[in-house]
Enzyme design. Sequence first.
Site, PDB file in Angstrom:
ATOM      1  N   ASP A  51       0.830  -1.256   0.039  1.00  0.00           N
ATOM      2  CA  ASP A  51       0.039  -0.130  -0.087  1.00  0.00           C
ATOM      3  C   ASP A  51       0.846   1.198  -0.070  1.00  0.00           C
ATOM      4  OD1 ASP A  51      -2.576   1.535   0.499  1.00  0.00           O
ATOM      5  OD2 ASP A  51      -1.353   2.134   2.272  1.00  0.00           O
ATOM      6  N   TYR A  56       2.507  10.235   0.418  1.00  0.00           N
ATOM      7  CA  TYR A  56       3.682   9.658   1.111  1.00  0.00           C
ATOM      8  C   TYR A  56       5.132  10.151   0.078  1.00  0.00           C
ATOM      9  CZ  TYR A  56       0.466   6.383   3.297  1.00  0.00           C
ATOM     10  OH  TYR A  56      -0.762   6.026   3.921  1.00  0.00           O
ATOM     11  N   LYS A  82      -4.089   5.909  -3.207  1.00  0.00           N
ATOM     12  CA  LYS A  82      -4.835   6.569  -2.681  1.00  0.00           C
ATOM     13  C   LYS A  82      -5.000   7.839  -3.551  1.00  0.00           C
ATOM     14  CE  LYS A  82      -3.694   5.081   2.133  1.00  0.00           C
ATOM     15  NZ  LYS A  82      -2.300   4.389   1.377  1.00  0.00           N
ATOM     16  N   GLY A 232      -1.759   1.269  11.888  1.00  0.00           N
ATOM     17  CA  GLY A 232      -1.306   1.738  13.326  1.00  0.00           C
ATOM     18  C   GLY A 232      -1.638   1.037  14.337  1.00  0.00           C
ATOM     19  N   SER A 236       0.924   4.782  16.990  1.00  0.00           N
ATOM     20  CA  SER A 236       1.975   5.425  16.879  1.00  0.00           C
ATOM     21  C   SER A 236       3.336   5.189  17.799  1.00  0.00           C
ATOM     22  CB  SER A 236       1.766   7.076  17.266  1.00  0.00           C
ATOM     23  OG  SER A 236       0.532   7.495  16.312  1.00  0.00           O
ATOM     24  N   LEU A 239       2.311   0.812  21.854  1.00  0.00           N
ATOM     25  CA  LEU A 239       2.138  -0.384  21.905  1.00  0.00           C
ATOM     26  C   LEU A 239       3.322  -1.305  21.769  1.00  0.00           C
ATOM     27  CD1 LEU A 239      -1.513  -0.952  21.163  1.00  0.00           C
ATOM     28  CD2 LEU A 239      -0.659  -0.700  23.660  1.00  0.00           C
ATOM     29  N   ALA A 240       4.419  -0.640  21.070  1.00  0.00           N
ATOM     30  CA  ALA A 240       5.786  -1.428  20.760  1.00  0.00           C
ATOM     31  C   ALA A 240       6.981  -1.007  21.857  1.00  0.00           C
ATOM     32  CB  ALA A 240       6.188  -1.074  19.314  1.00  0.00           C
TER      33      ALA A 240
END
Length: 332
Positions: A51, A56, A82, A232, A236, A239-240
Amino acid sequence: MEKRRIGRTALEVTEVSFGGAAIGGLYRACSREAAMEALQGAWEAGLRYFDTAPFYGFGLSERRFGDFLRYKPRDSYVLSTKVGRLFRPVPEDQVPDHSYVDPLPFALDYDYSYDGIMRSVEFSYARLGLNKIDILFVHDIGVYTHGVEKTKLHFRELMDGGLKALEELKRSGVISAYGLGVNEVQICLDVMRQAPLDCILLASRYSLLDRSAEAELLPLCRAQQTSLVIGGVFNSGILATGPVQGAHFDYRPASHDVLDRVGAMERIAAEGGYPLAAAAFQFPLHEPAVATVLTGTAKLANLTRNLELLDIDVPETEYAKYRPYTLVQELA
Protein backbone atom coordinates in the site's frame (compact mmCIF):
# COMPACT_ATOMS: atom_id res chain seq x y z
CA MET A 1 1.53 -16.59 4.33
CA GLU A 2 -2.24 -16.98 4.63
CA LYS A 3 -4.50 -14.82 2.46
CA ARG A 4 -7.92 -13.25 2.99
CA ARG A 5 -10.43 -11.89 0.49
CA ILE A 6 -11.23 -8.20 -0.02
CA GLY A 7 -14.99 -7.73 0.32
CA ARG A 8 -16.98 -9.40 -2.42
CA THR A 9 -14.16 -9.03 -4.95
CA ALA A 10 -11.84 -11.72 -6.27
CA LEU A 11 -8.82 -10.01 -4.69
CA GLU A 12 -6.94 -11.87 -1.99
CA VAL A 13 -4.29 -10.22 0.18
CA THR A 14 -1.73 -11.61 2.59
CA GLU A 15 -2.67 -11.30 6.26
CA VAL A 16 0.30 -9.01 6.77
CA SER A 17 1.05 -6.28 4.24
CA PHE A 18 3.59 -3.53 3.63
CA GLY A 19 2.71 0.16 4.06
CA GLY A 20 4.68 2.80 2.22
CA ALA A 21 4.71 5.98 4.35
CA ALA A 22 8.13 5.34 5.90
CA ILE A 23 9.89 4.72 2.59
CA GLY A 24 8.48 8.08 1.51
CA GLY A 25 10.48 9.71 4.30
CA LEU A 26 7.88 10.08 7.06
CA TYR A 27 9.59 11.74 10.06
CA ARG A 28 13.08 10.74 8.89
CA ALA A 29 14.96 10.50 5.62
CA CYS A 30 14.92 7.18 3.79
CA SER A 31 17.49 6.46 1.12
CA ARG A 32 16.54 4.60 -2.03
CA GLU A 33 18.84 1.75 -0.96
CA ALA A 34 17.11 1.40 2.41
CA ALA A 35 13.69 1.49 0.76
CA MET A 36 14.60 -1.25 -1.70
CA GLU A 37 16.11 -3.36 1.07
CA ALA A 38 12.93 -3.10 3.15
CA LEU A 39 10.72 -3.94 0.16
CA GLN A 40 12.89 -6.90 -0.75
CA GLY A 41 12.73 -8.12 2.84
CA ALA A 42 8.94 -7.88 2.76
CA TRP A 43 8.82 -9.84 -0.50
CA GLU A 44 11.12 -12.57 0.79
CA ALA A 45 8.98 -12.87 3.93
CA GLY A 46 5.95 -13.61 1.76
CA LEU A 47 4.13 -10.27 1.91
CA ARG A 48 2.23 -9.77 -1.33
CA TYR A 49 0.05 -6.76 -0.61
CA PHE A 50 1.65 -3.33 -0.86
CA ASP A 51 0.00 0.00 0.00
CA THR A 52 1.26 3.44 -0.96
CA ALA A 53 -0.11 6.94 -1.59
CA PRO A 54 0.77 10.10 -3.52
CA PHE A 55 1.00 11.90 -0.16
CA TYR A 56 3.86 9.70 1.07
CA GLY A 57 6.89 11.81 0.18
CA PHE A 58 4.76 13.74 -2.34
CA GLY A 59 5.18 10.98 -4.92
CA LEU A 60 8.44 9.49 -3.66
CA SER A 61 6.85 6.36 -2.17
CA GLU A 62 4.89 5.58 -5.33
CA ARG A 63 8.02 5.91 -7.45
CA ARG A 64 9.91 3.52 -5.20
CA PHE A 65 7.10 0.97 -5.13
CA GLY A 66 6.92 1.09 -8.91
CA ASP A 67 10.65 0.61 -9.28
CA PHE A 68 10.56 -2.41 -6.97
CA LEU A 69 7.44 -4.10 -8.37
CA ARG A 70 8.05 -3.43 -12.04
CA TYR A 71 9.72 -6.76 -12.71
CA LYS A 72 7.54 -8.89 -10.44
CA PRO A 73 4.82 -10.99 -12.11
CA ARG A 74 1.75 -8.76 -12.07
CA ASP A 75 -0.58 -11.46 -10.82
CA SER A 76 1.71 -12.24 -7.88
CA TYR A 77 0.88 -9.18 -5.74
CA VAL A 78 -1.85 -6.68 -4.88
CA LEU A 79 -1.17 -2.93 -4.97
CA SER A 80 -3.18 -0.07 -3.52
CA THR A 81 -2.73 3.68 -3.65
CA LYS A 82 -4.88 6.65 -2.78
CA VAL A 83 -6.83 9.57 -4.21
CA GLY A 84 -7.97 12.92 -2.83
CA ARG A 85 -4.81 15.01 -3.17
CA LEU A 86 -3.40 16.52 -6.34
CA PHE A 87 0.18 17.76 -6.54
CA ARG A 88 1.70 20.70 -8.39
CA PRO A 89 5.39 21.57 -8.74
CA VAL A 90 6.74 24.41 -6.60
CA PRO A 91 10.18 25.89 -5.86
CA GLU A 92 12.16 23.99 -3.23
CA ASP A 93 11.60 26.70 -0.62
CA GLN A 94 7.82 26.44 -1.03
CA VAL A 95 7.45 22.71 -0.39
CA PRO A 96 5.04 22.42 2.57
CA ASP A 97 6.00 20.62 5.77
CA HIS A 98 3.83 17.56 6.32
CA SER A 99 6.42 15.63 8.34
CA TYR A 100 8.13 14.12 5.28
CA VAL A 101 11.89 14.52 5.07
CA ASP A 102 13.31 15.27 1.61
CA PRO A 103 9.99 14.90 -0.26
CA LEU A 104 9.69 15.61 -3.96
CA PRO A 105 9.21 19.33 -4.79
CA PHE A 106 5.44 19.60 -4.88
CA ALA A 107 2.59 21.28 -3.01
CA LEU A 108 -0.83 19.69 -2.61
CA ASP A 109 -4.47 20.53 -3.15
CA TYR A 110 -7.38 18.46 -1.87
CA ASP A 111 -9.82 17.31 -4.53
CA TYR A 112 -12.42 14.58 -3.98
CA SER A 113 -14.46 15.38 -7.08
CA TYR A 114 -15.02 13.19 -10.13
CA ASP A 115 -12.35 15.03 -12.14
CA GLY A 116 -9.97 15.18 -9.20
CA ILE A 117 -10.06 11.43 -8.66
CA MET A 118 -9.66 10.68 -12.36
CA ARG A 119 -6.65 13.00 -12.55
CA SER A 120 -5.16 11.51 -9.39
CA VAL A 121 -5.30 8.00 -10.84
CA GLU A 122 -3.60 9.11 -14.05
CA PHE A 123 -0.80 10.78 -12.08
CA SER A 124 -0.35 7.70 -9.89
CA TYR A 125 0.01 5.43 -12.92
CA ALA A 126 2.70 7.77 -14.26
CA ARG A 127 4.62 7.84 -10.98
CA LEU A 128 4.34 4.08 -10.45
CA GLY A 129 5.25 3.17 -14.01
CA LEU A 130 2.91 0.18 -13.67
CA ASN A 131 -0.15 -0.74 -15.73
CA LYS A 132 -2.46 -1.92 -12.92
CA ILE A 133 -3.60 -0.55 -9.57
CA ASP A 134 -5.79 -3.01 -7.68
CA ILE A 135 -7.31 -0.86 -4.94
CA LEU A 136 -7.93 2.88 -4.58
CA PHE A 137 -8.55 4.44 -1.18
CA VAL A 138 -10.04 7.92 -0.76
CA HIS A 139 -7.36 9.41 1.47
CA ASP A 140 -7.86 11.44 4.65
CA ILE A 141 -11.41 12.61 4.11
CA GLY A 142 -13.01 13.60 7.39
CA VAL A 143 -12.84 15.85 10.43
CA TYR A 144 -9.51 14.44 11.60
CA THR A 145 -7.80 16.06 8.60
CA HIS A 146 -10.11 18.88 7.48
CA GLY A 147 -12.18 20.05 10.43
CA VAL A 148 -15.98 20.14 10.47
CA GLU A 149 -16.82 22.76 7.84
CA LYS A 150 -14.34 21.68 5.16
CA THR A 151 -15.33 18.07 5.71
CA LYS A 152 -18.91 18.94 4.76
CA LEU A 153 -17.68 20.34 1.43
CA HIS A 154 -15.32 17.45 0.70
CA PHE A 155 -17.95 14.87 1.69
CA ARG A 156 -20.39 16.43 -0.78
CA GLU A 157 -17.71 16.37 -3.50
CA LEU A 158 -17.16 12.69 -2.88
CA MET A 159 -20.82 11.74 -2.76
CA ASP A 160 -21.78 13.87 -5.77
CA GLY A 161 -18.95 12.82 -8.08
CA GLY A 162 -15.97 11.10 -6.52
CA LEU A 163 -17.72 7.81 -5.83
CA LYS A 164 -19.08 7.81 -9.38
CA ALA A 165 -15.50 8.04 -10.65
CA LEU A 166 -14.41 5.15 -8.47
CA GLU A 167 -17.33 3.00 -9.57
CA GLU A 168 -16.57 3.74 -13.23
CA LEU A 169 -12.93 2.81 -12.72
CA LYS A 170 -13.95 -0.46 -11.08
CA ARG A 171 -16.61 -1.30 -13.66
CA SER A 172 -14.17 -0.74 -16.52
CA GLY A 173 -11.50 -2.90 -14.90
CA VAL A 174 -8.99 -0.11 -14.23
CA ILE A 175 -9.18 -1.04 -10.53
CA SER A 176 -10.65 -4.04 -8.75
CA ALA A 177 -11.80 -2.44 -5.48
CA TYR A 178 -12.14 0.90 -3.71
CA GLY A 179 -12.78 2.34 -0.28
CA LEU A 180 -11.55 4.86 2.27
CA GLY A 181 -8.11 5.37 3.82
CA VAL A 182 -8.68 7.26 7.08
CA ASN A 183 -7.86 7.66 10.79
CA GLU A 184 -11.41 8.00 12.05
CA VAL A 185 -14.57 5.95 12.39
CA GLN A 186 -17.35 8.49 11.87
CA ILE A 187 -16.58 9.31 8.23
CA CYS A 188 -16.61 5.57 7.45
CA LEU A 189 -20.09 5.27 8.93
CA ASP A 190 -21.28 8.38 7.07
CA VAL A 191 -20.12 7.07 3.69
CA MET A 192 -21.21 3.47 4.20
CA ARG A 193 -24.74 4.55 5.11
CA GLN A 194 -25.05 6.04 1.61
CA ALA A 195 -22.80 3.87 -0.55
CA PRO A 196 -21.22 0.41 -0.33
CA LEU A 197 -17.44 0.09 -0.06
CA ASP A 198 -15.20 -2.87 -0.82
CA CYS A 199 -12.71 -2.03 1.90
CA ILE A 200 -11.47 0.54 4.41
CA LEU A 201 -7.89 1.22 5.40
CA LEU A 202 -8.39 2.23 9.02
CA ALA A 203 -5.37 3.48 10.96
CA SER A 204 -5.17 3.38 14.76
CA ARG A 205 -8.88 2.85 15.47
CA TYR A 206 -8.96 -0.93 15.84
CA SER A 207 -6.09 -1.73 18.12
CA LEU A 208 -5.47 -3.24 21.51
CA LEU A 209 -5.57 0.28 22.99
CA ASP A 210 -8.16 2.05 20.82
CA ARG A 211 -11.18 -0.01 19.80
CA SER A 212 -13.26 2.84 18.40
CA ALA A 213 -14.26 0.70 15.41
CA GLU A 214 -15.78 -2.00 17.58
CA ALA A 215 -19.20 -0.59 18.47
CA GLU A 216 -20.63 0.43 15.09
CA LEU A 217 -18.10 0.05 12.28
CA LEU A 218 -17.26 -3.62 12.71
CA PRO A 219 -20.91 -4.75 12.68
CA LEU A 220 -21.57 -2.60 9.61
CA CYS A 221 -18.52 -4.01 7.82
CA ARG A 222 -19.67 -7.56 8.56
CA ALA A 223 -23.19 -6.80 7.32
CA GLN A 224 -22.01 -5.12 4.09
CA GLN A 225 -19.03 -7.46 3.54
CA THR A 226 -16.60 -4.55 3.65
CA SER A 227 -13.07 -5.62 4.49
CA LEU A 228 -10.79 -3.74 6.86
CA VAL A 229 -7.12 -3.10 6.22
CA ILE A 230 -5.71 -2.22 9.64
CA GLY A 231 -2.86 0.24 10.06
CA GLY A 232 -1.36 1.76 13.18
CA VAL A 233 -1.56 -1.37 15.34
CA PHE A 234 1.01 0.14 17.72
CA ASN A 235 -0.91 3.46 17.96
CA SER A 236 2.05 5.59 16.84
CA GLY A 237 4.50 3.44 18.74
CA ILE A 238 3.45 3.16 22.37
CA LEU A 239 2.24 -0.45 22.10
CA ALA A 240 5.66 -1.39 20.74
CA THR A 241 7.85 0.69 23.06
CA GLY A 242 5.71 0.52 26.17
CA PRO A 243 5.08 3.56 28.40
CA VAL A 244 8.63 4.91 28.15
CA GLN A 245 9.55 8.58 28.28
CA GLY A 246 8.74 10.21 24.95
CA ALA A 247 6.31 7.46 23.89
CA HIS A 248 3.77 8.57 21.29
CA PHE A 249 0.08 7.85 20.95
CA ASP A 250 -2.02 9.04 18.02
CA TYR A 251 0.89 10.99 16.47
CA ARG A 252 1.65 13.03 19.61
CA PRO A 253 3.28 12.53 23.04
CA ALA A 254 1.19 10.15 25.13
CA SER A 255 -0.84 11.59 28.01
CA HIS A 256 -0.41 10.38 31.59
CA ASP A 257 -3.70 8.47 31.27
CA VAL A 258 -2.51 6.62 28.17
CA LEU A 259 0.86 5.87 29.78
CA ASP A 260 -0.92 4.38 32.80
CA ARG A 261 -3.20 2.26 30.61
CA VAL A 262 -0.31 0.90 28.58
CA GLY A 263 1.64 0.24 31.77
CA ALA A 264 -1.22 -1.97 32.96
CA MET A 265 -1.32 -3.70 29.58
CA GLU A 266 2.41 -4.34 29.77
CA ARG A 267 1.94 -6.08 33.11
CA ILE A 268 -0.78 -8.30 31.63
CA ALA A 269 1.56 -9.31 28.81
CA ALA A 270 4.41 -10.00 31.22
CA GLU A 271 2.18 -12.23 33.32
CA GLY A 272 1.18 -14.08 30.16
CA GLY A 273 4.78 -14.60 29.11
CA TYR A 274 4.72 -12.70 25.81
CA PRO A 275 5.62 -9.14 24.73
CA LEU A 276 2.85 -6.55 24.53
CA ALA A 277 3.87 -5.80 20.93
CA ALA A 278 2.99 -9.38 19.93
CA ALA A 279 -0.51 -9.06 21.37
CA ALA A 280 -0.95 -5.70 19.63
CA PHE A 281 0.23 -6.98 16.26
CA GLN A 282 -1.94 -10.10 16.32
CA PHE A 283 -5.08 -8.59 17.87
CA PRO A 284 -6.83 -7.34 14.67
CA LEU A 285 -6.36 -10.65 12.87
CA HIS A 286 -8.85 -12.31 15.22
CA GLU A 287 -11.64 -10.25 13.63
CA PRO A 288 -13.13 -11.89 10.49
CA ALA A 289 -13.82 -8.51 8.84
CA VAL A 290 -10.09 -7.72 8.91
CA ALA A 291 -8.32 -8.75 5.71
CA THR A 292 -4.78 -7.68 6.59
CA VAL A 293 -2.57 -5.78 9.02
CA LEU A 294 -0.15 -3.22 7.60
CA THR A 295 3.40 -2.91 8.81
CA GLY A 296 5.32 0.08 7.53
CA THR A 297 9.02 0.68 8.06
CA ALA A 298 12.06 1.93 6.21
CA LYS A 299 14.37 -0.44 8.08
CA LEU A 300 14.70 -4.12 7.28
CA ALA A 301 15.60 -4.90 10.90
CA ASN A 302 12.33 -3.36 12.12
CA LEU A 303 10.34 -5.28 9.53
CA THR A 304 11.97 -8.54 10.59
CA ARG A 305 11.28 -7.80 14.25
CA ASN A 306 7.60 -7.07 13.55
CA LEU A 307 7.13 -10.22 11.51
CA GLU A 308 8.69 -12.30 14.28
CA LEU A 309 5.85 -11.13 16.53
CA LEU A 310 3.51 -13.36 14.53
CA ASP A 311 5.38 -16.45 15.71
CA ILE A 312 4.81 -15.73 19.40
CA ASP A 313 1.88 -17.57 20.96
CA VAL A 314 -0.73 -15.20 22.36
CA PRO A 315 -3.85 -17.15 23.41
CA GLU A 316 -7.05 -15.53 22.16
CA THR A 317 -8.42 -15.61 25.70
CA GLU A 318 -5.78 -13.04 26.70
CA TYR A 319 -7.45 -10.19 24.83
CA ALA A 320 -10.37 -9.90 27.23
CA LYS A 321 -7.90 -8.98 29.96
CA TYR A 322 -6.98 -5.79 28.11
CA ARG A 323 -10.50 -4.46 27.74
CA PRO A 324 -10.62 -2.52 31.06
CA TYR A 325 -7.64 -0.48 29.87
CA THR A 326 -8.87 0.19 26.36
CA LEU A 327 -9.18 3.85 25.41
CA VAL A 328 -12.12 4.37 23.06
CA GLN A 329 -12.11 7.62 21.10
CA GLU A 330 -15.33 9.63 20.98
CA LEU A 331 -17.15 9.62 17.65
CA ALA A 332 -17.20 13.03 15.97
